[in-house]
Design an enzyme around this catalytic site. Structure first.
Site, mmCIF file in Angstrom:
data_model
loop_
_atom_site.group_PDB
_atom_site.id
_atom_site.type_symbol
_atom_site.label_atom_id
_atom_site.label_comp_id
_atom_site.label_asym_id
_atom_site.label_seq_id
_atom_site.Cartn_x
_atom_site.Cartn_y
_atom_site.Cartn_z
ATOM 1 N N ARG A 147 5.231 -20.784 1.143
ATOM 2 C CA ARG A 147 4.465 -19.702 1.763
ATOM 3 C C ARG A 147 3.531 -19.129 0.706
ATOM 4 O O ARG A 147 3.965 -18.894 -0.424
ATOM 5 C CB ARG A 147 5.438 -18.624 2.258
ATOM 6 C CG ARG A 147 4.763 -17.493 2.993
ATOM 7 C CD ARG A 147 5.748 -16.366 3.306
ATOM 8 N NE ARG A 147 5.608 -15.284 2.366
ATOM 9 C CZ ARG A 147 5.999 -14.021 2.588
ATOM 10 N NH1 ARG A 147 6.574 -13.701 3.730
ATOM 11 N NH2 ARG A 147 5.836 -13.098 1.683
ATOM 12 N N ASP A 212 2.230 -15.499 5.972
ATOM 13 C CA ASP A 212 2.738 -14.397 6.799
ATOM 14 C C ASP A 212 1.633 -13.351 6.987
ATOM 15 O O ASP A 212 1.151 -12.783 5.995
ATOM 16 C CB ASP A 212 3.948 -13.764 6.085
ATOM 17 C CG ASP A 212 4.728 -12.810 6.978
ATOM 18 O OD1 ASP A 212 4.217 -12.455 8.061
ATOM 19 O OD2 ASP A 212 5.850 -12.423 6.589
ATOM 20 N N GLU A 238 2.607 -16.612 10.512
ATOM 21 C CA GLU A 238 3.750 -15.837 10.983
ATOM 22 C C GLU A 238 3.306 -14.442 11.415
ATOM 23 O O GLU A 238 2.453 -13.838 10.755
ATOM 24 C CB GLU A 238 4.732 -15.750 9.807
ATOM 25 C CG GLU A 238 5.945 -14.920 10.077
ATOM 26 C CD GLU A 238 6.765 -14.767 8.794
ATOM 27 O OE1 GLU A 238 6.676 -15.613 7.881
ATOM 28 O OE2 GLU A 238 7.493 -13.769 8.720
ATOM 29 N N GLU A 264 11.122 -12.177 13.367
ATOM 30 C CA GLU A 264 12.047 -11.631 12.364
ATOM 31 C C GLU A 264 12.485 -10.207 12.680
ATOM 32 O O GLU A 264 13.508 -9.763 12.188
ATOM 33 C CB GLU A 264 11.459 -11.726 10.950
ATOM 34 C CG GLU A 264 10.311 -10.776 10.700
ATOM 35 C CD GLU A 264 9.754 -10.883 9.293
ATOM 36 O OE1 GLU A 264 9.666 -11.999 8.762
ATOM 37 O OE2 GLU A 264 9.401 -9.833 8.729
ATOM 38 N N ARG A 285 11.835 -16.936 14.615
ATOM 39 C CA ARG A 285 12.183 -16.465 13.265
ATOM 40 C C ARG A 285 13.425 -15.576 13.229
ATOM 41 O O ARG A 285 13.724 -14.976 12.200
ATOM 42 C CB ARG A 285 11.004 -15.656 12.706
ATOM 43 C CG ARG A 285 9.762 -16.457 12.474
ATOM 44 C CD ARG A 285 9.602 -16.870 11.046
ATOM 45 N NE ARG A 285 9.619 -15.764 10.120
ATOM 46 C CZ ARG A 285 10.227 -15.800 8.939
ATOM 47 N NH1 ARG A 285 10.881 -16.881 8.563
ATOM 48 N NH2 ARG A 285 10.190 -14.758 8.128
ATOM 49 N N GLU A 341 13.531 -19.949 5.645
ATOM 50 C CA GLU A 341 12.943 -19.178 4.545
ATOM 51 C C GLU A 341 13.991 -18.943 3.458
ATOM 52 O O GLU A 341 15.158 -18.671 3.752
ATOM 53 C CB GLU A 341 12.448 -17.827 5.077
ATOM 54 C CG GLU A 341 11.799 -16.954 4.015
ATOM 55 C CD GLU A 341 11.306 -15.615 4.591
ATOM 56 O OE1 GLU A 341 11.774 -15.218 5.673
ATOM 57 O OE2 GLU A 341 10.459 -14.985 3.936
ATOM 58 N N TRP A 404 2.701 -2.278 9.101
ATOM 59 C CA TRP A 404 2.856 -2.782 7.734
ATOM 60 C C TRP A 404 3.271 -4.246 7.757
ATOM 61 O O TRP A 404 4.070 -4.676 8.528
ATOM 62 C CB TRP A 404 3.928 -1.998 6.966
ATOM 63 C CG TRP A 404 4.096 -2.578 5.584
ATOM 64 C CD1 TRP A 404 3.210 -2.525 4.557
ATOM 65 C CD2 TRP A 404 5.212 -3.354 5.108
ATOM 66 N NE1 TRP A 404 3.694 -3.212 3.459
ATOM 67 C CE2 TRP A 404 4.923 -3.727 3.785
ATOM 68 C CE3 TRP A 404 6.421 -3.772 5.694
ATOM 69 C CZ2 TRP A 404 5.787 -4.507 3.006
ATOM 70 C CZ3 TRP A 404 7.282 -4.526 4.936
ATOM 71 C CH2 TRP A 404 6.969 -4.884 3.594
#
Ligand code: KDG
Ligand code: MG
Length: 404
Positions: A147, A212, A238, A264, A285, A341, A404
């Site tokens: 990544r 990401d 991502e 995630e 994820r 990951e 964020w």
């Protein structure tokens, strides 16, 4: 195999980790990761005040029934705090089941379906040159997937950059209040293709390239990004856009063939259902410790398999080694595994968590120790007391709150 105790261990060897330890009457112990970064103590309370007392006297081998008891029994469903707490119980019970059987958990889950679990590492840099050096470091270690994140010119801070002193964390080391970052979508959209172009130009296409976006773009901007990155054949981008409005992924899909990975921040199969069954993503994820443990994540992965969606579980450093080992046990067995990951953990974590997983040639293996294959040293854990910390927040240049 009655449960006689359930204890919560909170420790901060570099960053905060919450671990549930369940003990049975015959002295078998099981561990589950209950860490929810930036909101750790809410899960500690959920476990200590609510779930732990309910576990005493239960049969540790009734893993599925205990899951349903805690999930349905709460009446209040889903959500990261509830599902992280249930996940910790679930993983600890799988750990106990493996130890009781004398087998690693992956053998109880059907045995290994591949020789090893392909992992991706996190390369980053303040400049493109620094990033390229970091990518080289991963390739030299044998990684097959990397990544990449680099500082966006003109922004004071960028998501995904490690502090050079810690090597593995990008969050403020000591802040109970969030730091405030500033975000500029235009600067990012200009920069991202230049970054990927530099990486492919230097290293070619012989490894998988991931990135990401961390929920920062609108669906249309995400479509533009995906299209601009097509020449660099990404393994995935991502979280290109926040995933509350899941139909918005149709728009991204209509405009780009760059693969999408999402999930995630999801905590249940119901959060994934629409994206998966409408084939709006390529990789799911969700993680073992934020999505209800091995029992529930296996259902997510099975649903994904029906729709050709592959797995790509979250494995940031704020998930403990117990979580990572649990993920590896499941990854090794599922038919639709994609990638895992691996961000690693800060050095002091190895004093607290004793692991058995091994890395060779780009692949991880959970090892042959019975159970999950991770032990905790509680004396070492006590040397690193909890420290209040927060994830950063993001604002646009005019001060508007952003993701964020
Ligand atoms: O706690 C938040 C982190 O886990 C997250 O920011 C890391 O996005 C992340 C990733 O892909 O590892
Ligand atoms: Mg992410």
């Amino acid at each position: 195999m009655k449960i006689v105790s359930a204890d919560v261990i909170v420790t901060c060897p570099g960053r905060n980790y919450v671990t549930l330890k369940i003990t049975t009457e015959d002295g078998i112990t099981g561990l589950g990761d209950a860490t929810l970064n930036g909101r750790e103590l809410s899960v500690v309370s959920y476990l200590r005040d609510h779930l732990c007392p309910m576990l005493i006297g239960r049969d540790a081998s009734r893993i599925g029934d205990t899951w349903q008891y805690l999930y349905r029994g709460a009446y209040w469903r889903r959500g990261p705090v509830t599902m992280t707490a249930i996940a910790a119980v679930d993983c600890a019970l799988w750990d106990i089941a493996g130890k009781a059987a004398g087998m690693p958990v992956y053998k109880l889950l059907g045995g290994q379906a591949r020789e090893g679990v392909t992992i991706y590492g996190h390369a980053n840099g303040q400049t493109i040159d620094e990033l390229l050096e970091d990518v080289q470091r991963f390739l030299d270690q044998g990684y097959r997937a990397v990544r990449v994140q680099a500082a966006v010119p003109g922004l004071e801070s960028t998501y995904g950059l490690h502090g050079s002193d810690t090597g593995k964390t990008y969050e403020p080391a000591d802040a109970a209040l969030p730091t405030e970052n500033v975000w500029d979508t235009s600067a990012y959209l200009d920069f991202a293709p230049k970054l990927m172009s530099a990486v492919r130009e230097q290293f070619g296409f012989g490894f998988q390239l991931l990135h990401d976006v961390h929920h920062r773009l609108s669906p249309l901007e995400a479509a533009q990004l995906g299209r601009s990155l097509e020449p660099y054949r990404m393994f995935w981008i991502e979280d290109p856009t926040p995933a509350e409005d899941q139909d918005s992924f149709r728009l991204i899909r209509q405009h780009t063939t760059t693969p999408l990975a999402v999930g995630e921040v999801f905590s249940s199969i119901f959060d994934c259902q629409h994206l998966i069954t409408n084939r709006l993503i390529d990789y799911i994820r969700t993680s073992v410790s934020h999505t209800g443990g091995i029992t529930h994540l296996r259902r997510v992965f099975d649903l994904a398999a029906l729709y050709g969606v592959r797995t790509g579980s979250h494995g940031a450093g704020d998930l403990s080694p117990v979580s990572f080992a649990s993920a590896l046990q499941l990854d090794l067995t599922v038919p639709n595994f994609g990638i895992q990951e691996y961000m690693g953990h800060l050095e002091p974590a190895s004093e607290v968590f004793k692991t058995n997983y091994t890395f060779a040639d780009g692949y991880m293996h959970p090892g042959e120790a019975p159970g999950l294959g991770v032990d905790i040293d509680e004396e070492a854990a006590a040397r690193y007391p909890y420290q209040p910390r927060s994830l950063p927040v993001n604002r646009l240049r005019d001060g508007t709150m952003h993701d964020w």
